[in-house]
Design an enzyme around this catalytic site. Structure first.
Site, short mmCIF file in Angstrom:
data_model
loop_
_atom_site.label_atom_id
_atom_site.label_comp_id
_atom_site.label_asym_id
_atom_site.label_seq_id
_atom_site.Cartn_x
_atom_site.Cartn_y
_atom_site.Cartn_z
CG ASP A 28 -2.08 -0.91 1.08
OD1 ASP A 28 -2.43 -1.22 -0.06
OD2 ASP A 28 -2.65 -1.32 2.12
CE LYS A 71 -7.87 3.25 0.38
NZ LYS A 71 -8.54 3.76 1.55
CG MET A 78 -8.31 7.15 6.46
SD MET A 78 -9.24 5.78 5.76
CE MET A 78 -9.89 5.00 7.22
N1 SAH Z 1 -4.44 -0.08 9.01
C1 SAH Z 1 -3.86 1.20 9.33
C2 SAH Z 1 -4.83 2.34 9.06
C3 SAH Z 1 -5.23 2.48 7.60
S1 SAH Z 1 -6.23 3.89 7.33
C4 SAH Z 1 -3.38 1.20 10.77
O1 SAH Z 1 -3.71 0.29 11.54
O2 SAH Z 1 -2.61 2.11 11.13
C5 SAH Z 1 -5.03 5.10 6.88
C6 SAH Z 1 -4.96 6.18 7.93
O3 SAH Z 1 -4.14 5.78 9.01
C7 SAH Z 1 -4.36 7.51 7.45
O4 SAH Z 1 -5.29 8.30 6.80
C8 SAH Z 1 -3.93 8.12 8.77
O5 SAH Z 1 -5.03 8.68 9.45
C9 SAH Z 1 -3.48 6.90 9.56
N2 SAH Z 1 -2.03 6.69 9.48
C10 SAH Z 1 -1.41 5.58 9.06
N3 SAH Z 1 -0.08 5.68 9.21
C11 SAH Z 1 0.14 6.91 9.76
C12 SAH Z 1 1.31 7.62 10.18
N4 SAH Z 1 2.54 7.08 10.06
N5 SAH Z 1 1.17 8.85 10.71
C13 SAH Z 1 -0.05 9.39 10.84
N6 SAH Z 1 -1.19 8.78 10.48
C14 SAH Z 1 -1.10 7.55 9.95
#
Ligand code: SAH
Length: 250
Positions: free
Chosen positions: A34, A56, A169
């Site tokens: 991803d 995405k 998100m």
């Molecule tokens: N499965 C992932 C989340 C996927 S949705 C998890 O468990 O972390 C994607 C969202 O995750 C982004 O829009 C943001 O809000 C958050 N996100 C993921 N990695 C991030 C990071 N390193 N710093 C800040 N937000 C993050």
């Protein structure tokens, strides 16, 4: 037929991979990854491993979920070890469950490897514990983006009763989210924090209040965690990551 591993890669810092994820990345014949996957993690793939980007861009899938499922199916016929690598934890807003259901229906063997979700670890890297004795005894992880990009259907009244609310998100809808939380009864002075690119060298933190966010006065960029709650005020006491980074850079 090969096996598909749906693997969580953690929030960004490559050292936050599990040992199991690390082993599978090294063994993989193909990795479907991803957008939020740190490229340093992919350097661990073996020579000849096929790397397929299925992320995405600007909120829309480069490949629709159906196509990703189809690729998983195809690669499982061709290769022994197929790794589907996702940011954070695969079952926290990662659509990992949908892929697992698809694989089960097709009779393709699979395993799921949990990852450290950004929802909890990114606040931690900003010095914000999601629970704290006497300050917060509950937290919720919520999407700030509904399916097909609409505003999510959320029980705001219920959410206002949770001590710490963590939106993933949630950057583009931040104003509406903040207003809804205020309307549901959260104090407009509740501290909030946005943490961009958490756990990486580019981590950026923006602290504010619900009121200021609702007024559109806070500028942030995705990917970011949007956390609402009194625990944000502990940040002054706990803040550690920037200092650690500075020490590494010296
Ligand atoms: N499965 C992932 C989340 C996927 S949705 C998890 O468990 O972390 C994607 C969202 O995750 C982004 O829009 C943001 O809000 C958050 N996100 C993921 N990695 C991030 C990071 N390193 N710093 C800040 N937000 C993050």
């Amino acid at each position: 037929m090969g096996k598909v591993y749906i693997v969580g890669a953690g929030p960004g810092d490559p050292e936050l991979l599990t040992l199991k994820a690390f082993r599978l990345i090294k063994e993989a014949d193909v990795i479907l990854y991803d957008r939020l996957i740190n490229s340093e993690i992919l350097f661990h793939a073996k020579p000849g491993c096929e790397l397929v980007y299925v992320g995405k861009e600007d909120g829309k899938h480069i490949l629709e979920q159906d196509k990703i499922n189809f690729l998983l199916y195809e690669f499982a016929q061709k290769y022994e070890t197929v790794v589907r690598l996702k940011g954070g934890d695969p079952f926290v807003f990662g659509r990992g469950g949908e892929e697992a259901i698809f694989l089960k229906e097709k009779g393709i063997p699979f395993e799921v490897v949990p990852g450290i979700t950004s929802a909890i670890s990114v606040p931690l890297y900003a010095g914000v514990p999601v629970t704290h004795r006497g300050v917060a005894s509950s937290f919720a992880i919520v999407t700030g983006h509904g399916s097909k990009g609409q505003f999510p259907d959320i029980n705001w009244d219920a959410l206002a009763g949770i001590d710490t609310v963590i939106f993933l998100m949630g950057v583009s809808n931040r104003q509406k989210i903040a207003q809804n939380m205020i309307d549901a009864g959260k104090s407009p002075d509740t501290p909030v924090i946005f943490i961009e690119k958490g756990t990486t060298k580019e981590q950026k933190e923006v602290q504010s209040t619900l009121k200021e966010v609702a007024q559109g006065r806070v500028n942030v960029h995705p990917p970011a965690i949007f956390l609402i709650g009194e625990v944000v005020s502990l940040r002054d006491k706990i803040h550690w990551f920037e200092e650690a980074l500075r020490r590494v850079q010296i």
